[in-house]
Design a protein around this motif. Sequence first.
Motif, PDB file in Angstrom:
ATOM      1  N   LYS A  33       0.828  -1.212   0.000  1.00 62.60           N
ATOM      2  CA  LYS A  33       0.000   0.000   0.000  1.00 62.60           C
ATOM      3  C   LYS A  33       0.860   1.258   0.000  1.00 62.60           C
ATOM      4  O   LYS A  33       0.667   2.159  -0.823  1.00 62.60           O
ATOM      5  CB  LYS A  33      -0.905   0.025   1.245  1.00 62.60           C
ATOM      6  CG  LYS A  33      -1.708  -1.233   1.472  1.00 62.60           C
ATOM      7  CD  LYS A  33      -2.516  -1.169   2.755  1.00 62.60           C
ATOM      8  CE  LYS A  33      -1.719  -1.067   4.033  1.00 62.60           C
ATOM      9  NZ  LYS A  33      -1.081  -2.297   4.486  1.00 62.60           N
ATOM     10  N   THR A  34       1.790   1.303   0.939  1.00 69.25           N
ATOM     11  CA  THR A  34       2.644   2.484   1.036  1.00 69.25           C
ATOM     12  C   THR A  34       3.460   2.666  -0.232  1.00 69.25           C
ATOM     13  O   THR A  34       3.620   3.775  -0.739  1.00 69.25           O
ATOM     14  CB  THR A  34       3.587   2.354   2.253  1.00 69.25           C
ATOM     15  OG1 THR A  34       2.794   2.273   3.427  1.00 69.25           O
ATOM     16  CG2 THR A  34       4.503   3.541   2.371  1.00 69.25           C
ATOM     17  N   THR A  35       3.967   1.551  -0.758  1.00 69.12           N
ATOM     18  CA  THR A  35       4.759   1.623  -1.980  1.00 69.12           C
ATOM     19  C   THR A  35       3.953   2.258  -3.105  1.00 69.12           C
ATOM     20  O   THR A  35       4.448   3.137  -3.818  1.00 69.12           O
ATOM     21  CB  THR A  35       5.215   0.204  -2.383  1.00 69.12           C
ATOM     22  OG1 THR A  35       5.888  -0.379  -1.270  1.00 69.12           O
ATOM     23  CG2 THR A  35       6.124   0.243  -3.572  1.00 69.12           C
ATOM     24  N   PHE A  86       1.412  12.369   5.906  1.00 68.52           N
ATOM     25  CA  PHE A  86       2.305  11.270   6.250  1.00 68.52           C
ATOM     26  C   PHE A  86       1.838  10.550   7.503  1.00 68.52           C
ATOM     27  O   PHE A  86       1.176  11.134   8.369  1.00 68.52           O
ATOM     28  CB  PHE A  86       3.723  11.789   6.461  1.00 68.52           C
ATOM     29  CG  PHE A  86       4.359  12.280   5.193  1.00 68.52           C
ATOM     30  CD1 PHE A  86       5.167  11.446   4.444  1.00 68.52           C
ATOM     31  CD2 PHE A  86       4.133  13.567   4.739  1.00 68.52           C
ATOM     32  CE1 PHE A  86       5.733  11.886   3.273  1.00 68.52           C
ATOM     33  CE2 PHE A  86       4.698  14.024   3.562  1.00 68.52           C
ATOM     34  CZ  PHE A  86       5.502  13.167   2.823  1.00 68.52           C
ATOM     35  N   GLN A  87       2.242   9.288   7.591  1.00 69.17           N
ATOM     36  CA  GLN A  87       1.816   8.453   8.710  1.00 69.17           C
ATOM     37  C   GLN A  87       2.234   9.060  10.046  1.00 69.17           C
ATOM     38  O   GLN A  87       1.440   9.125  10.963  1.00 69.17           O
ATOM     39  CB  GLN A  87       2.415   7.054   8.553  1.00 69.17           C
ATOM     40  CG  GLN A  87       1.922   6.086   9.593  1.00 69.17           C
ATOM     41  CD  GLN A  87       2.168   4.646   9.198  1.00 69.17           C
ATOM     42  OE1 GLN A  87       2.793   4.370   8.179  1.00 69.17           O
ATOM     43  NE2 GLN A  87       1.682   3.721   9.983  1.00 69.17           N
ATOM     44  N   GLN A  88       3.487   9.523  10.140  1.00 67.05           N
ATOM     45  CA  GLN A  88       3.937  10.168  11.387  1.00 67.05           C
ATOM     46  C   GLN A  88       3.854  11.685  11.261  1.00 67.05           C
ATOM     47  O   GLN A  88       4.577  12.408  11.938  1.00 67.05           O
ATOM     48  CB  GLN A  88       5.354   9.727  11.727  1.00 67.05           C
ATOM     49  CG  GLN A  88       5.523   8.221  11.895  1.00 67.05           C
ATOM     50  CD  GLN A  88       4.634   7.631  12.980  1.00 67.05           C
ATOM     51  OE1 GLN A  88       4.284   8.321  13.932  1.00 67.05           O
ATOM     52  NE2 GLN A  88       4.247   6.386  12.843  1.00 67.05           N
ATOM     53  N   LEU A  97      -3.187   9.878   1.686  1.00 67.07           N
ATOM     54  CA  LEU A  97      -3.114   9.747   3.144  1.00 67.07           C
ATOM     55  C   LEU A  97      -2.625   8.353   3.513  1.00 67.07           C
ATOM     56  O   LEU A  97      -3.268   7.361   3.201  1.00 67.07           O
ATOM     57  CB  LEU A  97      -4.491   9.988   3.777  1.00 67.07           C
ATOM     58  CG  LEU A  97      -5.202  11.289   3.423  1.00 67.07           C
ATOM     59  CD1 LEU A  97      -6.259  11.050   2.358  1.00 67.07           C
ATOM     60  CD2 LEU A  97      -5.849  11.906   4.649  1.00 67.07           C
ATOM     61  N   ASP A  98      -1.454   8.288   4.171  1.00 68.47           N
ATOM     62  CA  ASP A  98      -0.894   6.993   4.552  1.00 68.47           C
ATOM     63  C   ASP A  98      -1.184   6.706   6.022  1.00 68.47           C
ATOM     64  O   ASP A  98      -0.490   7.209   6.902  1.00 68.47           O
ATOM     65  CB  ASP A  98       0.607   6.972   4.291  1.00 68.47           C
ATOM     66  CG  ASP A  98       1.179   5.566   4.416  1.00 68.47           C
ATOM     67  OD1 ASP A  98       0.415   4.638   4.757  1.00 68.47           O
ATOM     68  OD2 ASP A  98       2.379   5.388   4.172  1.00 68.47           O
ATOM     69  N   GLU A  99      -2.182   5.913   6.276  1.00 74.04           N
ATOM     70  CA  GLU A  99      -2.581   5.548   7.645  1.00 74.04           C
ATOM     71  C   GLU A  99      -2.524   6.740   8.598  1.00 74.04           C
ATOM     72  O   GLU A  99      -1.856   6.680   9.623  1.00 74.04           O
ATOM     73  CB  GLU A  99      -1.683   4.423   8.182  1.00 74.04           C
ATOM     74  CG  GLU A  99      -1.601   3.268   7.206  1.00 74.04           C
ATOM     75  CD  GLU A  99      -1.326   1.937   7.876  1.00 74.04           C
ATOM     76  OE1 GLU A  99      -1.597   1.804   9.064  1.00 74.04           O
ATOM     77  OE2 GLU A  99      -0.859   1.029   7.179  1.00 74.04           O
ATOM     78  N   PRO A 100      -3.224   7.822   8.271  1.00 74.09           N
ATOM     79  CA  PRO A 100      -3.068   9.031   9.089  1.00 74.09           C
ATOM     80  C   PRO A 100      -3.710   8.901  10.460  1.00 74.09           C
ATOM     81  O   PRO A 100      -3.436   9.709  11.333  1.00 74.09           O
ATOM     82  CB  PRO A 100      -3.776  10.108   8.268  1.00 74.09           C
ATOM     83  CG  PRO A 100      -4.797   9.360   7.488  1.00 74.09           C
ATOM     84  CD  PRO A 100      -4.199   8.022   7.195  1.00 74.09           C
TER      85      PRO A 100
HETATM   86 MG   LIG Z   1       2.676   1.285   4.942  1.00 73.67          MG
END
Ligand SMILES: [Mg+2]
Lengths: 301, 357
Positions: B46-48, B85-87, B161-164
């Motif tokens: 997913k992130t890729t 970003f996730q973080q 949105l990556d796992e926000p």
């Molecule tokens: Mg990921």
Amino acid sequence: MAGGASSRIYEGAGLKLMLPSWLVIGIFLLAPVAMMAVYSFLTKEFRGGVIWEFSLAAYDQFFFDRGLFGDEAPTIEWTYIGIFWRSIWQAGLATLACLLIGFPTAWFIATRDPKTRSIWLFLVTIPYWVNLLIRTVSMKFLIRDTGPLNEFLLALGVIDEPLGLINTNFAVQLGLFYSYLPFMVLPIYAAVERYDFSLSEAAADLYSGTWTTLRLVILPVVKPGIVAGCILVFVPSLGAFLAPDLLGGAKTFMIGSLIEEQFKGSAGNWPFGAAASMILLTIVMCVLLVYARNQNKGETR
Amino acid sequence: MTSPDIAVAVDRVIKRYGSVTALHGVSLDIRENEFFTLLGPSGCGKTTLLRAIAGFEDVTEGRILLKGQDLTGLPPHKRPVNTVFQQYALFPHMTVTENVMFGLLRKGWSRPEAERRVRDVLHLVQLSDFAARKPGQMSGGQQQRVALARALAPRPEVLLLDEPLSALDLKLRQAVRMELKALQRETGIAFIFVTHDQEEALTMSDRIAVMSAGRVQQVGSPREIYEAPVNRFVADFIGETNLLDVAVQSISAGQANVLLPGNHPFTCPAAAVVEPGAGHLSVRPERISLCPEDQGHLRATVTGHTYLGTDIQLHVVLVDGETMSVRLQNAETTLVPDTGSVIGLKLETGAARLLAD
Ligand SMILES: [Mg+2]
Ligand SMILES: Nc1ncnc2c1ncn2[C@@H]1O[C@H](COP(=O)(O)OP(=O)(O)OP(=O)(O)O)[C@@H](O)[C@H]1O
């Protein structure tokens, strides 16, 4: 900054636990500085040493010229102020050189994969296993007119006569740069290693090119490391005497050498050396205070 | 190939890292103004995929089109998409205002215009009172909203949105879900949202792409994905399900006749690819009702139950030794059969579906 609760826990025990550090600071830092301060207000003894009699003569000699016999109207004495000014200038240049080379070096090391990082760090510190005096003398042998550098370039035909590097400002710069480079590389490395590279990605995502990202995101975030590195290079460069003594000539005389001479053999003037040290200390303290003020402002805003 | 209402077209994208293949030829069309979710277990790519769209990763093969324009070779700072970003990756040395203004100024907005936009966006995410704070002085939920504001401010064509929500606690996560969905409606741009939380995906998305091991398994609305999974992976990953081994006797017009364990004949919809022989029947545990032992489709022995708050989960074992779970609503009238008792299970219409592997 971290954990208000834990600092409260240690508060009671604090005084007792801090005793060793206070002792160390007292014996090795405060006492010598206090002695220096006292000596700077004493009268000089001609064979070195002091006479216990209050006098402002040392500071007077530093700042004012009263003629050969001390009976003329005082004018500003530029000799020593000039030496100080040149030293600050030299130390500043050395700091800049260390920063320009040190930052990319630190960046390079910090962006290697974790296993090779320690090898690179080790390589950077290897020369510093050798005593500073020996390194500086070696530098002198390397760059003198009959040294390997010139002979190599002559043999290649790049130059027709030796470069005459020795006894120049450049040689002093080279010596200072070489002496203190790791003090620049290590703190910057520590800051870059902690740098979160997703910040660079976020900047790129927000339409920022490489150089803009460096200027607006990377440099401000790793600034504490850069400032620490600059202080660690600037302060000892300012008081250095080996590099200017061995690599520079009379024209590149620096504070360190001036102070050193006052305590050497019987020709010295202890109160004057102490006064010069106190003035140097004051300059350094001012630099550090400005830094600390900036640091606080950055955090409370 | 790309009709005008496609925001992002991912065209047979392959991504390899050395010997690891993270994406095995992924094709997706993400429509304008759509809340699109990439859902899948950890490491499925997913992130890729998201990073490939943003431009942080080059694809090995294939291409990605944004509103018909090929993005190949375009660096991230030239792509009109923004990422949460996730973080969060908020700039720690800048205030909230400066963070949100960053993209606007880099994009060449004038300062007064940028300031006005920042005010509007901060109002939108309800952070107007925090404009002068630094990220370090804010809670996780507030930081998440700053990240959202920062990414929305430059009016991107698509928001990634990556796992926000993964850094937020459960209560906050549920509240923010609805806010995020409302925000997507208000802004009218496509959101591509990455998550491995199926509940999050089901509640927020217009459409979901279920991914596994670098491949897209199924694309569809939450309802389609949940009620008509195309294969075992999707059925198992989305929600809870019972997978029963059954004998498939015939298939016609999408309906399969199967023999359940205990040889009870049963007719149910079938995913297109299934052929007669052995098959897997997916039965949602909440679509099963209890009945006297000789009146249901299946006969089972109760082995225990688990209390789940809103539901009670009943564990049963079938005559052929397969285990199943049944969800009973925890109402006052619910009777939980004793462990060891034999009961009948009735499969509601539409509860079961025959799947490919
Ligand atoms: Mg990921
Ligand atoms: N830089 C890289 N080098 C090598 N392999 C990588 C790299 N980045 C990702 N991978 C691999 O590619 C695959 C997909 O990774 P990806 O980060 O896209 O997963 P994900 O679906 O986002 O998972 P998660 O839910 O854990 O974030 C994984 O197997 C991962 O190990």
